[in-house]
Design a protein around this motif. Structure first.
Motif, PDB file in Angstrom:
ATOM      1  N   UNK A 121       0.074  -2.681  -5.899  1.00  0.00           N
ATOM      2  CA  UNK A 121      -1.385  -2.666  -5.790  1.00  0.00           C
ATOM      3  C   UNK A 121      -1.876  -2.638  -4.352  1.00  0.00           C
ATOM      4  N   UNK A 122      -0.986  -2.850  -3.387  1.00  0.00           N
ATOM      5  CA  UNK A 122      -1.400  -2.858  -1.981  1.00  0.00           C
ATOM      6  C   UNK A 122      -1.680  -1.438  -1.509  1.00  0.00           C
ATOM      7  N   UNK A 123      -2.851  -1.208  -0.883  1.00  0.00           N
ATOM      8  CA  UNK A 123      -3.177   0.144  -0.424  1.00  0.00           C
ATOM      9  C   UNK A 123      -2.207   0.619   0.657  1.00  0.00           C
ATOM     10  N   UNK A 124      -1.671   1.810   0.473  1.00  0.00           N
ATOM     11  CA  UNK A 124      -0.782   2.399   1.474  1.00  0.00           C
ATOM     12  C   UNK A 124       0.630   1.858   1.452  1.00  0.00           C
ATOM     13  N   UNK A 125       0.953   0.962   0.498  1.00  0.00           N
ATOM     14  CA  UNK A 125       2.284   0.354   0.481  1.00  0.00           C
ATOM     15  C   UNK A 125       3.304   1.322  -0.106  1.00  0.00           C
ATOM     16  N   UNK A 126       4.545   1.323   0.420  1.00  0.00           N
ATOM     17  CA  UNK A 126       5.607   2.154  -0.163  1.00  0.00           C
ATOM     18  C   UNK A 126       5.975   1.661  -1.561  1.00  0.00           C
ATOM     19  N   UNK A 127       6.780   2.452  -2.264  1.00  0.00           N
ATOM     20  CA  UNK A 127       7.226   2.081  -3.601  1.00  0.00           C
ATOM     21  C   UNK A 127       8.234   0.924  -3.525  1.00  0.00           C
ATOM     22  N   UNK A 128       8.089  -0.123  -4.363  1.00  0.00           N
ATOM     23  CA  UNK A 128       9.063  -1.223  -4.366  1.00  0.00           C
ATOM     24  C   UNK A 128      10.481  -0.713  -4.622  1.00  0.00           C
ATOM     25  N   UNK A 129      11.462  -1.347  -3.984  1.00  0.00           N
ATOM     26  CA  UNK A 129      12.847  -0.883  -4.061  1.00  0.00           C
ATOM     27  C   UNK A 129      13.575  -1.377  -5.311  1.00  0.00           C
ATOM     28  N   UNK A 262       9.025 -12.353   3.491  1.00  0.00           N
ATOM     29  CA  UNK A 262      10.168 -11.479   3.766  1.00  0.00           C
ATOM     30  C   UNK A 262      10.723 -10.920   2.463  1.00  0.00           C
ATOM     31  N   UNK A 263      10.770 -11.733   1.427  1.00  0.00           N
ATOM     32  CA  UNK A 263      11.289 -11.262   0.145  1.00  0.00           C
ATOM     33  C   UNK A 263      10.355 -10.238  -0.487  1.00  0.00           C
ATOM     34  N   UNK A 264       9.056 -10.536  -0.479  1.00  0.00           N
ATOM     35  CA  UNK A 264       8.099  -9.645  -1.135  1.00  0.00           C
ATOM     36  C   UNK A 264       7.946  -8.346  -0.353  1.00  0.00           C
ATOM     37  N   UNK A 265       7.674  -8.447   0.947  1.00  0.00           N
ATOM     38  CA  UNK A 265       7.408  -7.248   1.734  1.00  0.00           C
ATOM     39  C   UNK A 265       8.698  -6.517   2.103  1.00  0.00           C
ATOM     40  N   UNK A 266       9.825  -7.233   2.121  1.00  0.00           N
ATOM     41  CA  UNK A 266      11.098  -6.545   2.307  1.00  0.00           C
ATOM     42  C   UNK A 266      11.383  -5.582   1.167  1.00  0.00           C
ATOM     43  N   UNK A 267      10.828  -5.865  -0.011  1.00  0.00           N
ATOM     44  CA  UNK A 267      10.984  -4.984  -1.161  1.00  0.00           C
ATOM     45  C   UNK A 267      10.333  -3.622  -0.933  1.00  0.00           C
ATOM     46  N   UNK A 268       9.451  -3.545   0.079  1.00  0.00           N
ATOM     47  CA  UNK A 268       8.768  -2.286   0.393  1.00  0.00           C
ATOM     48  C   UNK A 268       9.470  -1.510   1.503  1.00  0.00           C
ATOM     49  N   UNK A 269      10.499  -2.095   2.091  1.00  0.00           N
ATOM     50  CA  UNK A 269      11.153  -1.486   3.255  1.00  0.00           C
ATOM     51  C   UNK A 269      12.425  -0.743   2.899  1.00  0.00           C
ATOM     52  N   UNK A 270      12.725  -0.557   1.605  1.00  0.00           N
ATOM     53  CA  UNK A 270      13.871   0.232   1.206  1.00  0.00           C
ATOM     54  C   UNK A 270      14.997  -0.585   0.606  1.00  0.00           C
ATOM     55  N   UNK A 271      15.989   0.108   0.030  1.00  0.00           N
ATOM     56  CA  UNK A 271      17.145  -0.557  -0.571  1.00  0.00           C
ATOM     57  C   UNK A 271      17.910  -1.356   0.477  1.00  0.00           C
ATOM     58  N   UNK A 406      -2.108 -12.293   7.217  1.00  0.00           N
ATOM     59  CA  UNK A 406      -0.744 -11.781   7.275  1.00  0.00           C
ATOM     60  C   UNK A 406      -0.476 -10.663   6.287  1.00  0.00           C
ATOM     61  N   UNK A 407      -1.164 -10.632   5.137  1.00  0.00           N
ATOM     62  CA  UNK A 407      -0.895  -9.602   4.119  1.00  0.00           C
ATOM     63  C   UNK A 407      -1.166  -8.205   4.666  1.00  0.00           C
ATOM     64  N   UNK A 408      -2.363  -7.912   5.215  1.00  0.00           N
ATOM     65  CA  UNK A 408      -2.547  -6.568   5.786  1.00  0.00           C
ATOM     66  C   UNK A 408      -1.697  -6.331   7.033  1.00  0.00           C
ATOM     67  N   UNK A 409      -1.394  -7.399   7.774  1.00  0.00           N
ATOM     68  CA  UNK A 409      -0.543  -7.235   8.958  1.00  0.00           C
ATOM     69  C   UNK A 409       0.847  -6.770   8.531  1.00  0.00           C
ATOM     70  N   UNK A 410       1.402  -7.375   7.493  1.00  0.00           N
ATOM     71  CA  UNK A 410       2.724  -6.982   7.007  1.00  0.00           C
ATOM     72  C   UNK A 410       2.707  -5.548   6.488  1.00  0.00           C
ATOM     73  N   UNK A 411       1.705  -5.214   5.691  1.00  0.00           N
ATOM     74  CA  UNK A 411       1.647  -3.871   5.106  1.00  0.00           C
ATOM     75  C   UNK A 411       1.559  -2.804   6.194  1.00  0.00           C
ATOM     76  N   UNK A 412       0.644  -2.999   7.152  1.00  0.00           N
ATOM     77  CA  UNK A 412       0.469  -2.017   8.231  1.00  0.00           C
ATOM     78  C   UNK A 412       1.710  -1.943   9.108  1.00  0.00           C
ATOM     79  N   UNK A 413       2.336  -3.079   9.359  1.00  0.00           N
ATOM     80  CA  UNK A 413       3.501  -3.106  10.228  1.00  0.00           C
ATOM     81  C   UNK A 413       4.700  -2.406   9.584  1.00  0.00           C
TER      82      UNK A 413
END
Length: 528
Positions: A121-129, A262-271, A406-413
């Protein structure tokens, strides 16, 4: 050496041992699971249980109960302290048990919300791994480890009893036992059956029961703890505890949720990203635990007792002294972690299923995480200063604001930097949180304490930067490229880089006449 100094030595020693075992735990996990889907599943399985524990203010139980018990002890009313313990423990454990039962039943929905619906649901977020099969595994393992939170809850209260009596040894053993059981569980499964994350999770449940509950009950009983039957939830200590804990339950700080992010947003950074980030953060938390957490844990009972006795000026001087020491030592640690990130990861993890490409990715994250060490040190001490004054709302409000930011900071980063975006966002969030707390803290003073701490920061930075460069150059010169670096060469590179960096740090500190160096050397001499 002062009582505070001795307490810090005991606590830091215990944390060092637990972090070393935590490192060995991660070594075992990387050797068995690598940084692939199995490792991601293992790390993800702890998200919901840990989050519920913190939402119940479980991570703050010692913080909230120590001032209450310290007041009874200052008034020499030990019997009243045991009544307060019994009155507070009963509703807390009952509530946590009920929540655990509900969470086990709803684990499927909770895991899907955290790892599928929320990131999607996060705008611009990659697909969860994590795929559907991995989500199913996470649900199963989450249900296994969930009861551990009840053991952590009661164990934290039992630790608070020991801390209030200024006894630190048995509480320091809890994470050591916990990590030993995790290692044993994972290796036992790999040896008897097939490699997988379930053995490590069963080990975590067993370790929580033995180290955080049974052992702490024994330690608290040694202080004279007595269970007082017939205590009512209307006991004044229950209302007092609620007044301290409710702010912490309503607002969770970015420091507490750092590992969960790290667990939640790491899921957006790839396998494999969740595991790689977990390993990098685990290495970084070794100096954070030994320096930052030890400073906060050791200082807090003394700060709470000084406030209970009305010695506010002495309490603030103690905060300033703890800050100067923690920042100074963490500066060298930060230089070491940043400068030697590649050989550190190579030596720690590159074996078995963990490949050179995993080393490069994990080291890139570790180098950024290393910059957060002084922020962790300062935030731990500032937070204890507020809590000793029973001022829970201000740090909670500050932490909640930075958590939301931190939520938009993590997504944008992540969108801009990929895997490294997660530690970059952690650095920005922790920096904002720590500086905001410092600003509020020094509004109460005449500026003298701020000048002392600011001078320590400048001196530490002036020594840390050349030390970090010396470590980086030496590690690269001795160790070479990661693909060519064997285990022995990596160890030699770490030893050479550490020696060079420590030497540069000490020389610059002496040139700057850093009082922290002289005071630490004096304290060491007086203890021998």
């Amino acid at each position: 050496m002062s009582r505070l100094g001795k307490a810090a030595v005991v606590v830091s020693g215990g944390i060092l041992l637990s972090r070393v075992l935590g490192f060995l735990r991660d070594v075992a996990i990387t050797a068995v699971l690598g940084s692939g889907p199995g490792a991601d599943v293992y790390v993800a399985a702890f998200f919901v249980p840990d989050l519920l524990f913190y939402l119940m203010a479980g991570g703050y139980l010692s913080i909230t109960f120590i001032p209450i018990l310290a007041r009874y002890l200052a008034e020499e009313d030990e019997r009243g302290g045991w009544e307060a313990f019994s009155a507070v423990a009963k509703p807390l454990v009952a509530a946590m048990t009920a929540i655990t039962v509900v969470a086990i039943a709803a684990a499927g929905w909770l895991v899907e919300v955290v790892f599928v619906r929320f990131p999607g649901a996060l705008p611009g977020a990659p697909t969860p791994a994590l795929d559907a099969g991995q989500i199913e595994q996470v649900v199963e393992l989450t249900r296994i480890v969930m009861p551990a939170q009840v053991f952590f809850m009661l164990g934290s209260l039992l630790m608070a009893v020991q801390y209030a009596h200024q006894r630190f040894v048995v509480p320091s053993v809890a994470p050591i036992v916990y990590n030993l059981f995790i290692i044993a569980g994972g290796l036992l499964q790999a040896g008897l059956y097939e490699a997988g994350p379930a053995g490590f999770v069963w080990g975590a449940l067993s370790g929580a029961l033995v180290g955080n509950l049974a052992l702490q009950w024994w330690g608290a009983r040694r202080t004279g703890l007595q269970w007082v039957g017939g205590t009512s939830v209307s006991h004044p200590a229950v209302r007092e505890y609620a007044g301290l804990a409710v702010p912490l339950m309503l607002g969770q700080s970015v420091a507490v949720l750092d590992e969960q992010f790290i667990r939640v947003f790491g899921n957006l950074a790839g396998d494999g990203a969740i595991a790689q980030l977990r390993y990098a953060r685990g290495l970084n938390m070794l100096p954070v635990g030994v320096i930052a957490q030890a400073a906060g844990v050791a200082a807090y009972p003394f700060l709470a007792r000084l406030v209970a006795e009305g010695k506010i000026a002495e309490m603030r001087r103690t905060v300033t002294k703890a800050l100067r020491y923690a920042i100074y030592v963490s500066g060298l640690a930060s230089a070491a972690v940043v400068g030697a990130s590649q050989p550190a990861v190579r030596v720690a993890f590159q074996r078995g299923a963990f490949e050179p490409s995993d080393t490069v990715a994990t080291a890139a994250a570790l180098a950024v995480f290393g910059l957060t060490i002084p922020l962790w040190a300062a935030h731990q001490v500032y937070a204890r200063g507020f809590y000793a004054h029973r001022d829970m709302w201000r740090p909670v409000i500050i932490g909640t604001v930075w958590t939301l930011l931190g939520i938009p900071i993590y997504t944008a980063s992540i969108e801009r930097f990929g895997l490294r975006g997660v530690p970059v966002a952690s650095l920005v969030s922790m920096g904002g949180y720590t500086l905001s707390m410092a600003f509020i803290w020094y509004r109460r003073t005449d500026g003298g304490e701020l000048r002392e701490v600011a001078a320590a920061v400048v001196r530490t930075a002036a020594a840390s930067i050349p030390a970090g460069l010396a470590i980086w150059w030496t590690a690269g010169w001795v160790g070479g490229a990661v693909t060519e670096m064997g285990l022995l060469r990596g160890l030699v590179a770490l030893a050479a880089a550490g020696t060079a960096g420590t030497g540069v740090f000490a020389v610059v500190s002496r040139l700057l006449r850093s009082p922290e160096l002289a005071e630490l050397r004096s304290a060491r001499a007086s203890s021998t």
